[in-house]
Design an enzyme around this catalytic site. Structure first.
Site, PDB file in Angstrom:
ATOM      1  N   ASP A 201      43.420  32.299 -21.564  1.00  0.00           N
ATOM      2  CA  ASP A 201      43.928  32.958 -22.759  1.00  0.00           C
ATOM      3  C   ASP A 201      44.326  31.921 -23.807  1.00  0.00           C
ATOM      4  OD1 ASP A 201      44.821  35.545 -23.944  1.00  0.00           O
ATOM      5  OD2 ASP A 201      46.799  34.608 -23.850  1.00  0.00           O
ATOM      6  N   GLU A 270      39.202  31.255 -24.325  1.00  0.00           N
ATOM      7  CA  GLU A 270      39.261  32.066 -25.537  1.00  0.00           C
ATOM      8  C   GLU A 270      39.755  31.206 -26.683  1.00  0.00           C
ATOM      9  OE1 GLU A 270      41.675  36.017 -27.124  1.00  0.00           O
ATOM     10  OE2 GLU A 270      42.686  34.493 -25.909  1.00  0.00           O
TER      11      GLU A 270
END
Length: 531
Positions: A201, A270
Site C-alpha cells: 500500500d 501501489e
C-alpha cells in the site's frame, strides 16, 4: 521445477474480503467465505489472488489501520483459517498475495501506544513527531489526503505527529532503522506462513523530508496527485517533501533482499504520485527493489482511445527492464464498468473490450472482484456510507463505498453474499441480474468471456512474456503487436462507435474474434497470428 518468475504475466484477482462472501451470517465477508469460493476463482483461470487487509484493526479505515501486523482480525477469522486458505489455494494452483500497509499503523497499535508516552521510550522515534511552531500551529503546511492538516497534536508527548490519512493512522518514521527492522520482521512472519507475495500500500509514502520543508503549490496538471478529487485541498499541493523521497530506494532493497530468501515470492507496489510512471521505473528497475508496480493512470475517468494508447506507450518507454502491473478497477476507485462506459451504445461489449485490453498488455493484469461480471458502481445513499473519506467530502466526492458493496453471487436481493439480512453495505439491486449464477454457462456473458479469454491468453506465450509494439498511432482502434521467440500476434480492439477497416494490419490467421468484410465492428476484439 518451481517457476520463480510466475508473477511475470500472471493474472491476479483482487479480493476485498469484507465484501466477498460472508460465511457466518454477521453481514461481513471473511476468510472462510473466500475458502468457499476457491473453486469459482480457480475456474476463472487466474493465477493468484490478492487479499486486501484482514489483520487486527479498529477498522476506522476498514483494515488499512492495522493494530497488529501478525494476527487476523476476529471479524475475518483466525490464523488457522488463513493457513487453511493458503493450503487450499495452493492445492488449486492459486498463489496468495496479501496487502501490507507499512506507511502507517492504527493509533491503537502497541508501537504507537509506547511511542506517544514520552520522548525517551524505546519507540520514541518510531513515528514522525515534531514540535509546534512558536504560535502552537503545526510544524509545516503538509496536508492529509482525508482532509485538513497532516499533523495532529498529542497531549501526552506535547508534540504533533504526522498522518497522511486519518488522524488515527499515524505515519511510521522510516528514517528509524529499528522501525524498518520491525516492519521487515512482519514481512518475514507472513512469508514463513507461506504467502507468495505482497501488495504494498502507498509504497511511495514511506519516507518524508526530515527538514519538514513546506510543500509548494501544485501549479500545473503534472504536479497534481493522481486519483485525488479536485474538491480535496490535498490536490492543491506538490507533495514532493511529504513522499516520493529517494531514501525509499534503500528500504525497498532491504525488502527485496528478504524476499530473495523465499524463492518465488513477489511484490507489487501501489504508487499514487505525480509522474507515477517515473517512480514505477525507479522502483522496479535493476531487479533489486520491487518486482512490479502500478500507478493510477488507468484508474481515473479518462478512457478515450488516444489517452489509453499514449499512457500505455509511456509505460513501455519508461519502464526499461522494470515490470508493470495493470488494473482498471480496485477498492479505491469507481468501477471501470461505470467509468469506461459512459455515453456508450453497447456497454456490455465495451466491458469485454476493456478486459481484453487489460489481458493483452505487457505486464501483469489485476482484475478486481466483480469486474469479471461487469458490475457497475453501486449507488450508496449518504446514510449508508461507511467510508470516512466519502463522509468527509460528500457530495462532491462520494467516497469508495460504491465499489466495495457485496459481491453478486446469486440473482436475489441479498446477492447470495450473506444470510444475515443486514450486510455491512447494502447489496446493489442492479447487480442481481449480473450475478455469477446468472452468467454461469451463458456463452455471451461477461463471466464466460473472462474465463475463456484468460484460458486463451495462457495458450499464447507472446501475450504473457512477449514484447509490445504499437502499430496504430491514432484513431479509435487500438492495434499492437506482441512478440516473443515463439510467436508473433497482432491485437486489434475497436473502442469506437464505428466499424474500422483493418487493412494492412490484418494478420494471416484470426485466432480470436472475426472480421466483417475486413472490418472490425465497434467494441470488438480481433487477434491474429502473423509471420
Amino acid at each position: 521445477m518451481q517457476n520463480n518468475d510466475w508473477w511475470r504475466g500472471a493474472v491476479i484477482y483482487q479480493i476485498y474480503p469484507r465484501s466477498f462472501k460472508d460465511s457466518n451470517g454477521d453481514g461481513i465477508g471473511d476468510l472462510k467465505g473466500v475458502i468457499s469460493k476457491l473453486d469459482y476463482l480457480a475456474n476463472l483461470n487466474i493465477d493468484a489472488i490478492w487479499l486486501s487487509p484482514f489483520f487486527t484493526s479498529p477498522m476506522k479505515d476498514f483494515g488499512y489501520d492495522i493494530s497488529d501486523y501478525k494476527d487476523v482480525d476476529p471479524m475475518f477469522g483466525t490464523l488457522s483459517d488463513f493457513k487453511e486458505l493458503i493450503d487450499k489455494a495452493h492445492a488449486k494452483n492459486l498463489k496468495v498475495i496479501i496487502d501490507q500497509v507499512y506507511s502507517h499503523t492504527s493509533d491503537q497499535h502497541a508501537w504507537f501506544k509506547e511511542s506517544r508516552k514520552d520522548k525517551t521510550n524505546d519507540k520514541a522515534d518510531w513515528y514522525i513527531w515534531a514540535e509546534a511552531k512558536p504560535d502552537g500551529t503545526p510544524p509545516n503546511n503538509w496536508l492529509s489526503l482525508f482532509g485538513g492538516s497532516a499533523w495532529q497534536w498529542d497531549t501526552a508527548r506535547q508534540q504533533y505527529y504526522m498522518h497522511n490519512f486519518l488522524t488515527s493512522q499515524p505515519d511510521i518514521n522510516f528514517h528509524c532503522v529499528a522501525a524498518q527492522d520491525a516492519i521487515l520482521d512482519t514481512a518475514k512472519f507472513w512469508l514463513e506462513l507461506g504467502v507468495d507475495g505482497f501488495r504494498l500500500d502507498v509504497v511511495n509514502m514511506y519516507f518524508h523530508d526530515v527538514e519538514l520543508t513546506d510543500n509548494g503549490v501544485a501549479d500545473s496538471p503534472e504536479k497534481q496527485f493522481v486519483g485525488v478529487d479536485p474538491a480535496n485541498p490535498f490536490s492543491k499541493q506538490f507533495h514532493i517533501h511529504q513522499m516520493c523521497r529517494d531514501d525509499n530506494l534503500e528500504f525497498l532493497k532491504r525488502l527485496r533482499k528478504l524476499l530473495n530468501n523465499y524463492p518465488g515470492s513477489t511484490t507489487v507496489g501501489e504508487i499514487g504520485a505525480p509522474d507515477g510512471m517515473s517512480y514505477m521505473a525507479q522502483y522496479t528497475e535493476g531487479g533489486d527493489k520491487l518486482h512490479m508496480a502500478y500507478t493510477f493512470e488507468l484508474l481515473n475517468d479518462r478512457c478515450e482511445p488516444d489517452y489509453i494508447r499514449n499512457t500505455l506507450k509511456r509505460v513501455n518507454e519508461k519502464l526499461s527492464d522494470g515490470w508493470p502491473c495493470f488494473s482498471l478497477s480496485n477498492h479505491d476507485t469507481v468501477r471501470s464498468a461505470t467509468r469506461w462506459t459512459r455515453n456508450c451504445s453497447n456497454p456490455e461489449e465495451k466491458i469485454k473490450a476493456m478486459l481484453a485490453l487489460l489481458l493483452t498488455q505487457r505486464g501483469t493484469p489485476c482484475i478486481y472482484q466483480g469486474e469479471e461480471l461487469g458490475l457497475p458502481e453501486a449507488n450508496v445513499a449518504f446514510e449508508d456510507l461507511q467510508d470516512p473519506f466519502g463522509i468527509e467530502f460528500w457530495p462532491e466526492f462520494k467516497g469508495r463505498d460504491g465499489c466495495r458493496t457485496p459481491m453478486a453471487w446469486e440473482n436475489k436481493s441479498d446477492l447470495g453474499f450473506s444470510n444475515s439480512g443486514n450486510s455491512w453495505l447494502p447489496p446493489e439491486a442492479a447487480h442481481q441480474a449480473l450475478s455469477a449464477a446468472s452468467q454461469d454457462g451463458v456463452k455471451s456473458s461477461t463471466l464466460e468471456f473472462t474465463r475463456e479469454f484468460i484460458a486463451f491468453r495462457k495458450q499464447h506465450s507472446a501475450l504473457i512474456s512477449g514484447k509490445l509494439e504499437w502499430l496504430s498511432n491514432g484513431g479509435d482502434c487500438l492495434i499492437y503487436q506482441r512478440q516473443n521467440d515463439n510467436e508473433k500476434i497482432i491485437v486489434a480492439i475497436n473502442f469506437g462507435e464505428q466499424a474500422f477497416d483493418l487493412g494492412s494490419y490484418a494478420g494471416s490467421e484470426i485466432i480470436w474474434g472475426e472480421l466483417s468484410s475486413g472490418k472490425i465492428n465497434p467494441y470488438q476484439i480481433v487477434i491474429f497470428k502473423t509471420e
